[in-house]
Design a protein around this motif. Sequence first.
Motif, PDB file in Angstrom:
ATOM      1  N   ARG A   4      37.752  11.901  60.743  1.00 38.57           N
ATOM      2  CA  ARG A   4      38.319  11.517  59.721  1.00 38.57           C
ATOM      3  C   ARG A   4      39.828  12.384  59.294  1.00 38.57           C
ATOM      4  NH1 ARG A   4      33.256  10.634  57.957  1.00 38.57           N
ATOM      5  NH2 ARG A   4      32.757   8.363  57.812  1.00 38.57           N
ATOM      6  N   GLU A   5      40.828  11.836  58.777  1.00 37.01           N
ATOM      7  CA  GLU A   5      41.904  12.499  58.178  1.00 37.01           C
ATOM      8  C   GLU A   5      41.536  13.172  56.919  1.00 37.01           C
ATOM      9  OE1 GLU A   5      44.764  12.989  59.937  1.00 37.01           O
ATOM     10  OE2 GLU A   5      43.686  11.548  61.552  1.00 37.01           O
ATOM     11  N   ALA A  10      34.232  10.844  52.377  1.00 33.22           N
ATOM     12  CA  ALA A  10      33.239  11.171  53.565  1.00 33.22           C
ATOM     13  C   ALA A  10      31.806  10.188  52.748  1.00 33.22           C
ATOM     14  CB  ALA A  10      32.731  12.439  53.737  1.00 33.22           C
ATOM     15  N   PRO A  11      31.501   9.242  53.221  1.00 32.59           N
ATOM     16  CA  PRO A  11      30.393   8.409  52.664  1.00 32.59           C
ATOM     17  C   PRO A  11      29.313   9.013  53.056  1.00 32.59           C
ATOM     18  CG  PRO A  11      31.555   7.146  54.416  1.00 32.59           C
ATOM     19  CD  PRO A  11      32.396   8.422  54.375  1.00 32.59           C
ATOM     20  N   VAL A  24      37.080  14.666  52.950  1.00 30.12           N
ATOM     21  CA  VAL A  24      37.723  15.679  54.092  1.00 30.12           C
ATOM     22  C   VAL A  24      38.612  16.500  53.607  1.00 30.12           C
ATOM     23  CG1 VAL A  24      38.637  15.644  56.490  1.00 30.12           C
ATOM     24  CG2 VAL A  24      37.026  13.778  55.854  1.00 30.12           C
ATOM     25  N   ARG A  25      38.251  17.701  53.740  1.00 27.19           N
ATOM     26  CA  ARG A  25      39.124  19.227  53.221  1.00 27.19           C
ATOM     27  C   ARG A  25      39.461  20.060  54.396  1.00 27.19           C
ATOM     28  NH1 ARG A  25      38.611  18.484  47.627  1.00 27.19           N
ATOM     29  NH2 ARG A  25      36.905  17.368  47.170  1.00 27.19           N
ATOM     30  N   ARG A  26      40.313  20.697  54.236  1.00 20.45           N
ATOM     31  CA  ARG A  26      40.878  21.505  55.140  1.00 20.45           C
ATOM     32  C   ARG A  26      39.924  23.031  54.892  1.00 20.45           C
ATOM     33  NH1 ARG A  26      45.017  21.195  58.040  1.00 20.45           N
ATOM     34  NH2 ARG A  26      46.325  20.117  56.542  1.00 20.45           N
ATOM     35  N   GLY A  30      39.981  27.233  59.237  1.00 17.44           N
ATOM     36  CA  GLY A  30      40.651  26.449  59.976  1.00 17.44           C
ATOM     37  C   GLY A  30      39.794  25.276  60.269  1.00 17.44           C
ATOM     38  N   GLY A  31      40.510  24.085  60.835  1.00 15.24           N
ATOM     39  CA  GLY A  31      39.714  22.885  61.232  1.00 15.24           C
ATOM     40  C   GLY A  31      39.432  22.225  59.709  1.00 15.24           C
ATOM     41  N   LYS A  32      38.622  21.254  59.864  1.00 17.93           N
ATOM     42  CA  LYS A  32      38.219  20.272  58.803  1.00 17.93           C
ATOM     43  C   LYS A  32      36.720  20.123  58.596  1.00 17.93           C
ATOM     44  CE  LYS A  32      40.322  16.698  60.781  1.00 17.93           C
ATOM     45  NZ  LYS A  32      40.821  15.502  61.368  1.00 17.93           N
ATOM     46  N   TYR A  33      36.479  19.799  57.281  1.00 14.72           N
ATOM     47  CA  TYR A  33      35.046  19.535  57.067  1.00 14.72           C
ATOM     48  C   TYR A  33      35.032  18.628  55.925  1.00 14.72           C
ATOM     49  CZ  TYR A  33      35.032  23.083  53.368  1.00 14.72           C
ATOM     50  OH  TYR A  33      35.125  23.775  52.376  1.00 14.72           O
TER      51      TYR A  33
END
Length: 56
Positions: A4-5, A10-11, A24-26, A30-33
């Motif tokens: 996801r962006e 995030a269901p 979804v957060r940065r 690094g990366g997304k989660y």
Amino acid sequence: MTEREIGELAPEGCEACGGQGAEVRRHPNGGKYEACLDCHQDEIEMAAINTLARAA
């Protein structure tokens, strides 16, 4: 890591606590989660502490 962006809901819930209201957060390292605001703030604080510890 999610496909996801950043900013999307995030269901499935928060990756850390399983709570709802996650998006979804940065990730600070690094990366997304997918995380709720409380867990995201905890991650940011831990990243800051780790950075300071490495600098000392």
